[in-house]
Scaffold this motif. Structure first.
Motif, short mmCIF file in Angstrom:
data_model
loop_
_atom_site.label_atom_id
_atom_site.label_comp_id
_atom_site.label_asym_id
_atom_site.label_seq_id
_atom_site.Cartn_x
_atom_site.Cartn_y
_atom_site.Cartn_z
N THR B 312 1.17 -1.54 0.12
CA THR B 312 0.14 -0.10 -0.06
C THR B 312 0.60 0.93 -0.19
OG1 THR B 312 -2.02 0.89 1.00
CG2 THR B 312 -0.12 -0.29 2.46
N GLY B 313 0.75 2.48 -0.59
CA GLY B 313 1.41 3.43 -0.61
C GLY B 313 0.82 4.90 -1.13
N MET B 314 1.24 5.86 -1.40
CA MET B 314 1.03 6.69 -1.83
C MET B 314 1.36 7.54 -2.27
SD MET B 314 0.87 10.56 -0.39
CE MET B 314 2.47 10.84 0.60
N GLY B 315 1.10 8.56 -3.09
CA GLY B 315 2.07 10.24 -3.75
C GLY B 315 1.57 11.26 -4.06
N MET B 316 2.80 11.79 -3.63
CA MET B 316 2.22 13.49 -3.76
C MET B 316 3.24 13.93 -4.61
SD MET B 316 2.08 16.78 -0.34
CE MET B 316 0.98 14.80 0.42
N GLY B 317 2.53 15.54 -5.46
CA GLY B 317 3.53 16.08 -6.54
C GLY B 317 4.10 17.44 -6.42
N ASP B 318 4.75 17.82 -6.08
CA ASP B 318 4.65 19.27 -6.07
C ASP B 318 4.36 20.36 -6.36
OD1 ASP B 318 6.86 19.06 -8.39
OD2 ASP B 318 7.93 21.02 -7.23
N CYS B 319 3.22 20.09 -7.62
CA CYS B 319 2.68 21.27 -7.92
C CYS B 319 1.46 22.08 -7.50
CB CYS B 319 2.34 20.85 -9.71
SG CYS B 319 4.14 20.76 -10.37
N VAL B 320 0.87 21.36 -7.30
CA VAL B 320 -0.93 21.54 -6.64
C VAL B 320 -0.04 21.65 -5.50
CG1 VAL B 320 -2.77 20.57 -5.92
CG2 VAL B 320 -2.32 19.90 -8.02
N LEU B 321 0.67 20.99 -4.86
CA LEU B 321 0.50 21.13 -2.96
C LEU B 321 1.15 23.27 -3.13
CD1 LEU B 321 1.43 20.47 -0.74
CD2 LEU B 321 3.78 19.41 -0.77
N GLU B 322 1.89 23.23 -4.49
CA GLU B 322 2.07 25.02 -3.57
C GLU B 322 1.63 25.95 -4.08
OE1 GLU B 322 5.73 25.37 -6.06
OE2 GLU B 322 5.58 27.58 -6.14
N ILE B 323 0.43 25.41 -5.26
CA ILE B 323 -0.10 26.42 -5.02
C ILE B 323 -1.60 26.38 -3.92
CG2 ILE B 323 -3.33 26.39 -7.01
CD1 ILE B 323 -1.30 24.68 -9.13
N LEU B 324 -1.69 24.74 -3.63
CA LEU B 324 -2.51 24.92 -3.03
C LEU B 324 -1.61 25.95 -1.03
CD1 LEU B 324 -4.96 24.32 -0.87
CD2 LEU B 324 -3.69 22.27 -0.59
N LEU B 325 -0.51 25.71 -0.78
CA LEU B 325 0.51 26.22 0.22
C LEU B 325 -0.01 27.75 -0.35
CD1 LEU B 325 2.93 23.82 0.49
CD2 LEU B 325 1.67 24.11 2.04
N ARG B 326 0.33 28.07 -1.33
CA ARG B 326 0.48 29.59 -1.89
C ARG B 326 -0.50 30.34 -1.26
NH1 ARG B 326 4.56 32.49 -4.22
NH2 ARG B 326 5.44 30.42 -4.50
N GLU B 327 -1.86 29.79 -2.12
CA GLU B 327 -2.91 29.78 -1.05
C GLU B 327 -3.60 30.37 0.04
OE1 GLU B 327 -6.39 27.40 -3.59
OE2 GLU B 327 -5.71 28.64 -5.28
N LYS B 328 -2.98 29.32 0.99
CA LYS B 328 -3.36 29.46 2.64
C LYS B 328 -2.07 30.10 3.14
CE LYS B 328 -7.05 26.71 1.80
NZ LYS B 328 -7.78 27.37 2.31
N GLY B 329 -1.57 30.83 2.04
CA GLY B 329 -0.56 31.90 3.07
C GLY B 329 0.72 31.66 3.64
N LEU B 330 0.75 30.24 3.03
CA LEU B 330 2.26 28.91 3.92
C LEU B 330 2.96 29.42 3.40
CD1 LEU B 330 -0.25 26.51 5.05
CD2 LEU B 330 0.75 27.80 7.06
N ILE B 331 3.17 30.33 2.75
CA ILE B 331 4.25 29.57 1.36
C ILE B 331 5.64 31.58 1.69
CG2 ILE B 331 5.66 29.91 -0.53
CD1 ILE B 331 4.48 28.16 -1.72
N ASP B 332 6.73 31.81 2.31
CA ASP B 332 6.83 32.76 2.97
C ASP B 332 8.36 33.36 1.16
OD1 ASP B 332 8.79 35.13 3.28
OD2 ASP B 332 9.71 33.59 4.97
N ASP B 333 7.50 33.69 0.25
CA ASP B 333 8.44 33.95 -0.45
C ASP B 333 9.61 35.12 -0.48
OD1 ASP B 333 7.01 33.04 -3.36
OD2 ASP B 333 5.11 34.04 -2.72
N ASN B 334 10.03 35.47 1.15
CA ASN B 334 11.01 36.75 1.90
C ASN B 334 12.19 35.40 2.27
OD1 ASN B 334 10.08 39.41 -0.38
ND2 ASN B 334 8.64 38.62 1.40
N MET B 335 12.11 34.44 1.71
CA MET B 335 12.88 33.43 2.79
C MET B 335 14.18 33.48 2.09
SD MET B 335 12.01 29.53 2.91
CE MET B 335 10.48 29.27 1.76
N THR B 336 15.47 33.84 2.97
CA THR B 336 16.40 33.70 2.77
C THR B 336 17.75 33.35 2.90
OG1 THR B 336 17.01 35.13 5.15
CG2 THR B 336 16.27 36.75 2.72
N GLY B 337 19.00 32.85 2.82
CA GLY B 337 19.02 31.70 3.10
C GLY B 337 19.12 32.19 4.54
N GLU B 338 20.72 31.19 5.18
CA GLU B 338 21.16 31.53 6.38
C GLU B 338 23.09 31.64 6.65
OE1 GLU B 338 20.06 29.88 10.09
OE2 GLU B 338 17.69 29.61 9.44
#
Lengths: 430, 430
Positions: B312-338
């Motif tokens: 049994t298993g599952m797969g999750m792609g990064d494209c739809v996920l990224e759209i959803l996370l962005r819509e929910k305001g969970l992506i920090d577009d100003n992430m800098t390095g450290e």
């Protein structure tokens, strides 16, 4: 019906994957320590990009494909053309210096042999926009810094450093005709791999001028920068190129890695595109191919339709590196994974508690695994050890009767009775 | 002369790379937390492997290529066939349960559109060797655990869960002829995307039996497992399949994620190979494609020439996920390095000190960057801030005259005078 993997590719079972991650994580850490930022491109690009601009050897080893629109593509054999394309696309928006690294998977249709596979990982670091030789020192430092962090010492490896620009200027001092420079680099590049006689023969074939050949041979026997100043009559251009290389070594000394570095006039690098300092890191024994190589290639962006901007960088594959690390005893073949908790369950009545305990620990940020069916203690302990568990939480008779679980430290073997909620409620994992 | 990227691929500049790493690191952390071990395979395999065994849609989207030996290969469109091949190769040596994860780059020759690219990353987790439904619960938990760790709540997403085996058994209870099962799954799979009328029409075309169509439509309107028991006359086989699904929900409840989970009889998954529980995670709004999907496919190894082993298993792609996370305001577009330290140098006499200081800090495990030429304080401070530096070490007049450097905390703006060696000699970075 059974399907085989393609020759020259590798399957990374968890054991091999841990080793691959150890190597690539080391590359990433060294890059970040040295102020490089990660980038990546697509696994395929237009075929023409590689045919025109990669080295000849690489262009012959392309895995090419055609998409539905009839476009000719190729799997990337290296990431440098992608780097040039990406930087050119945003050249005016990118703050300089551009210090980027990448750990791309690349494919070359080579005949698989020791240290060469058809698919491998190649660490790339590049500095774009810095004319000063400090950028070259930074690239060499970063490569050495990684190798050192993997456990290699100055007794194991050496960075052999020279300069293509210096060599070109000295060739001019010696009277080598300009059109002979490129073929001469190719001959010098082979020197370490062939006999003195074979080298003399190739040299004669290329130059066809005995006195000049003698001068080149003499030049190739020079061991230090000091000797260069003393034995060759340098033109002003050549002298300034030697001065620059001298400064490079002074910087490497200030960086504390002079033990790892050595002037070696025979290092020219096969590819035609280098324009300044060049280097290769080899095992001291000289038995393997180069672990990495790089240098200055100020035409990088221009060759891909961009402006003239100085650039320097290096690439290190995982195959020769792995052989070297293994030979030096630096690879732990018994690396296990890491697991904070393994939940042992001895009674089917307790499976629901095992499930909720495991989930609660994971929700707190701990890694946790459980048995999927109640089995003998010994079998479960063996599985826990195989997964590298630090602690086992034992759910058995004691829990049913007194609400207590056993907490076993897998390193010391000590076990104590605990209240389950006390374990789960301990601080969250950092 | 300027070269373009291929349509449907992405360039990951440092900014995009940080986002990609944030996503894939999150996948890896959740996998490890839940006791999965990482594996990977080659980027290409024999074409025949995908043509025979991937779903039809995927087989039509292959990027195929031919190597020099005339072998027909393809870039992987998914990693499941590789997983089956690898596990089959070592089936007797691998300790069970086999709990593996991977984060492969995969390529499909699709028409690029929102949430679909020709190259993307797909998180895969699989459990092989466990018949009990606990394995299905573990897969769903791990997917939810990641999404929750990325900041999504039960108000944002829902795991819709059903069972193909249960549906098959119920179809039998209802009298759907066996040969109609597979086409019927395809019709049900489309239900959420089409109108009721269009659905009724497709259903009629497939079954051509009005009373039966009414029963199937009634079945599809069932909202809870309880209703299933109450409204359908279940055969023994169907009842045991419903019981199993009920147990799955009890486990998800014990795991503390019942808020995220919901029975949804219309979830069948397009691919023919599922044999038990199936699930998809969707945004609650239902506006995007599924964020992930998976289920039980007990024929996995057998389909690739191996033995019958549950999986049994599952797969999750990064494209739809990224759209959803962005819509929910969970992506920090100003992430800098450290960066731990940036070394500011105000005088060319001090460049060598800047070089040795930077190298010394890196050798201690800190990340450190320096200016490559003395420039105005403001310019260097700006660069340090852009790199996410925590501290600046300022080498200037004070150092030349009194041997002191400024140590500036970039977060608070506080600056104090320090002896350089005191900074370098502080404890090594953990």
């Amino acid at each position: 019906m059974k399907i085989k993997p393609v020759k020259g590719t590798r399957d990374f079972y968890p054991e091999q994957m841990r080793l691959r991650n150890w190597i690539t994580d080391g590359w990433k850490s060294a890059s970040l320590r040295c102020g490089f930022q990660e980038y990546d491109g697509p696994i395929f690009e237009y075929l023409a990009m590689y045919q025109q601009k990669s080295g000849d050897e690489i262009a012959e080893q392309l895995f090419s494909l055609e998409d539905r629109g009839g476009r000719n593509l190729a799997i990337r054999p290296e990431i440098t053309p992608t780097l040039a394309r990406m930087v050119n696309q945003k050249i005016n928006a990118l703050p300089r210096p551009i210090k980027w690294f990448s750990v791309p998977r690349v494919c070359r249709a080579e005949r698989p042999q020791k240290g060469r596979l058809r698919e491998f990982f190649q660490w790339n670091i590049d500095i774009i926009g810095v004319e000063d030789i400090i950028a070259d020192a930074e690239v060499i430092f970063c490569a050495v810094d990684y190798l050192r962090s993997a456990g290699l010492t100055a007794a194991d490896i050496v960075a052999k450093i020279s300069s293509r620009k210096m060599l070109a200027d000295i060739f001019e001092s010696l009277g080598v005709p300009p059109e002979k420079h490129t073929p001469l680099y190719a001959v010098l590049d082979k020197r370490a791999k062939i006999s003195d006689e074979a080298f003399a023969e190739m040299l004669d074939k290329t130059l066809a001028d005995k006195p000049l050949e003698a001068k080149v041979t003499e030049l190739m026997n020079i061991k230090t920068i000091k000797e260069l100043y003393e034995t060759i009559e340098l033109t002003d251009a050549a002298k300034s190129a030697v001065d620059e290389l001298k400064r490079l070594f002074e910087m490497l000394d200030a960086m504390g890695i002079s033990d790892f570095c050595q002037f070696d006039i025979s290092i020219v690098r096969g590819l035609a595109y280098y324009t300044g300092p060049v280097f290769e890191i080899h095992d001291r024994g000289g038995e393997l191919r180069a672990v990495c190589g790089g240098g200055r290639f100020d035409n990088l962006l221009k060759d891909f339709g961009g402006p003239e901007v100085p650039a320097t960088g290096m690439g290190m594959g995982d195959c020769v590196l792995e052989i070297l690390l293994r030979e030096k005893g630096l690879i732990d073949d018994n690396m296990t994974g890491e697991l904070d908790y393994y939940i042992v369950c001895l009674d089917s009545e307790l499976m629901s508690t095992a499930i909720s305990t495991t989930a609660a620990l994971r929700s707190k940020g701990f890694s946790a695994e459980m048995t999927y069916k109640p089995a003998k203690m010994g079998k479960q302990m063996k599985q826990a050890a195989g997964l590298g568990a630090k602690y086992c939480i034992i759910l058995g008779q004691e829990y049913l009767e007194h609400g207590m679980v056993g907490l076993k430290n897998m390193k010391t073997g000590d076990q104590e009775d605990k209240i389950l909620s006390d374990i789960i409620d301990t601080e969250t994992k950092a």
